[in-house]
Write a protein that holds these residues in place. Structure first.
Motif: not given
Length: 117
Positions: A85-86, A91-93
């Motif tokens: 999840q990290h 990657l989303a940020d």
């Protein structure tokens, strides 16, 4: 000729061994299907049918059926590992930052309309 009781006993043991081997081979060929059912594999029916085909092809397909049934897991699908999840949040940020930067660059490159030409 010998004792007829021993002849019949030997015939009975021989028939028993043949029947046990026959059912044992069928049970072993059903192992990939049982694995597929346990893992909720999307191709359970195909693995089951290919297991029966493997009986008639002298077990040539059976190792591939085992691999096919073991390749799928409900928690991770067909992949080898689940991304943590990290890493996904990082990657989303990064994608959000890149989208903001593209929006800023597009806003700078838009030319204002020319008046009075």
């Amino acid at each position: 000729m010998g004792d007829p009781f021993l002849n019949w006993l030997a015939l009975g043991v021989l028939c028993f061994v043949v029947v046990v081997l026959f059912y044992g081979i069928i049970a072993i060929h059903d192992v990939p299907h049982m694995i597929a059912v346990q893992r909720d594999h999307p191709h359970q029916d195909a693995i089951y049918a290919a297991g029966w085909v493997s009986l008639f092809t002298l077990h040539a397909l059976w190792p591939f059926l085992w691999i096919w049934a073991m390749a799928y897991r409900p928690d991770r699908g067909w992949g080898f590992s689940q991304p943590d999840q990290h890493a996904q949040s990082a990657l989303a940020d990064e994608i959000a930052a890149l989208r903001r930067r593209v929006d800023e660059l597009e806003a700078r490159t838009e030319a204002p309309p020319v008046k009075g030409s």
